[in-house]
Write a protein that holds these residues in place. Structure first.
Motif, short mmCIF file in Angstrom:
data_model
loop_
_atom_site.label_atom_id
_atom_site.label_comp_id
_atom_site.label_asym_id
_atom_site.label_seq_id
_atom_site.Cartn_x
_atom_site.Cartn_y
_atom_site.Cartn_z
N VAL A 77 -4.40 -1.37 -2.70
CA VAL A 77 -3.16 -2.13 -2.73
C VAL A 77 -2.67 -2.24 -4.16
N ALA A 100 -2.15 -8.44 7.86
CA ALA A 100 -2.57 -7.04 7.94
C ALA A 100 -4.10 -6.94 7.92
N ASP A 103 0.87 -1.17 0.00
CA ASP A 103 0.00 0.00 0.00
C ASP A 103 0.91 1.23 0.00
N ILE A 136 2.67 -5.08 2.62
CA ILE A 136 1.59 -5.44 3.52
C ILE A 136 1.92 -6.77 4.20
#
Length: 309
Positions: free
Chosen positions: A75, A67, A58, A63
């Motif tokens: 993303v 997460a 991100d 990530i």
């Protein structure tokens, strides 16, 4: 005008990473859970591998595999590339300046990445070979069609040059090799209504108000073949191929019309004998006339035995 968000991953093979926006109403526990549901064609094990290797990011970076889901977030990641057979033909640069690049595309090379054609496309080859990461096409040619394609080098000029094609102020001329019919009266203008349904390979002509128009003339003929000049006034999918077929003289090497043929993607024989021969327009920046001509010739005319073989 809202500015395009720059991706936090660099280009790979001249391609931007894929961007996925996370729905506002999502109730997944983790981003990983959402991706598994969102990307059914990607194996969950591959998603886990990308997360472990930092391949999904991100704006703050890679990530973590666990997460938590962030509604409204986004993303980025690079999609896995398909296995492609190299297209054994070169692109020819016809013109290059600070704003424009004009190339002669060979048969069998797609203009832009799509489906199973990614690296073996004109755009990706040119971005890589000429070190032009921001290059984009102003228009497209079918994979089967050879000839001139105009690309934009300077991002600030994109709107001006793409608008020419959208407004149909660019004069295009094509050549085609097809059977010669002495009973066919030419030149003529062909008008018809063409429709192309999503997920259906071939377009078709149907009754109704014409939305496609092509000027067709015979340049010369010999040994049962004709060399034709085609000037499209509109830009419908497969327009030239349909109009020639409708006259009873389908273009040589056409695997769609009159009969759809399942030609293997790695079969580079008997290319469609259709060539984008010239582009002519008034430059929207300099207001000067521009004209570009192909360096190619159609093999069924110059070497019919070689083409047929």
């Amino acid at each position: 005008m809202r500015r395009r968000q720059l991706p936090p991953l660099p280009k790979r093979h001249g391609l931007d990473p894929a961007r996925l926006r996370l729905p506002e109403d999502g109730d997944w526990a983790t981003i990983r859970d959402h991706l598994v549901e969102r990307l059914p064609r990607v194996a969950p094990a591959r998603i886990d591998e990308l997360l472990r290797d930092g391949g999904i990011v991100d704006l703050d970076g890679p990530i973590a595999p666990d997460a938590p889901y962030v509604p409204g977030g986004a993303v980025w990641f690079h999609r896995d590339l398909p296995v492609e057979t190299p297209v054994p033909f070169d692109l020819t640069v016809v013109h290059r300046d600070d704003d424009l690049l004009v190339v002669d595309k060979p048969h069998f090379l797609a203009t832009i990445p799509r489906g199973q054609h990614i690296l073996q496309t004109a755009l990706v080859r040119l971005r890589r070979d000429l070190d032009l990461p921001d290059l984009i096409p102003a228009h497209r040619l079918d994979r089967a069609t050879a000839g001139l394609v105009l690309f934009i080098i300077n991002p600030a000029r994109r709107g001006a040059y793409q608008t020419m094609f959208h407004k149909r102020t660019v004069r295009k001329e094509y050549e085609a090799i097809a059977p010669y019919d002495p009973a066919l009266s030419l030149p003529r203008v062909v008008r018809s209504r063409i429709v192309k349904e999503k997920h259906v390979l071939a377009a078709q002509e149907v009754d109704g108000e014409p939305n496609a128009e092509t000027s067709i003339e015979l340049i010369e003929h010999r040994d049962g073949l004709g060399r034709y000049r085609l000037r499209p006034l509109t830009g419908r999918t497969h327009q030239l191929r349909l109009h020639m077929n409708g006259l009873g003289v389908p273009i040589l090497g056409d695997d769609f019309y009159p009969v759809l043929t399942d030609k293997p993607v790695d079969d580079f024989t008997r290319p469609l004998q259709l060539l984008a021969a010239s582009l002519e327009f008034t430059d929207p920046i300099s207001n000067l006339p521009r004209r570009f001509a192909t360096t190619r010739a159609l093999q069924a005319w110059t070497d019919p035995v070689g083409w047929a073989g």
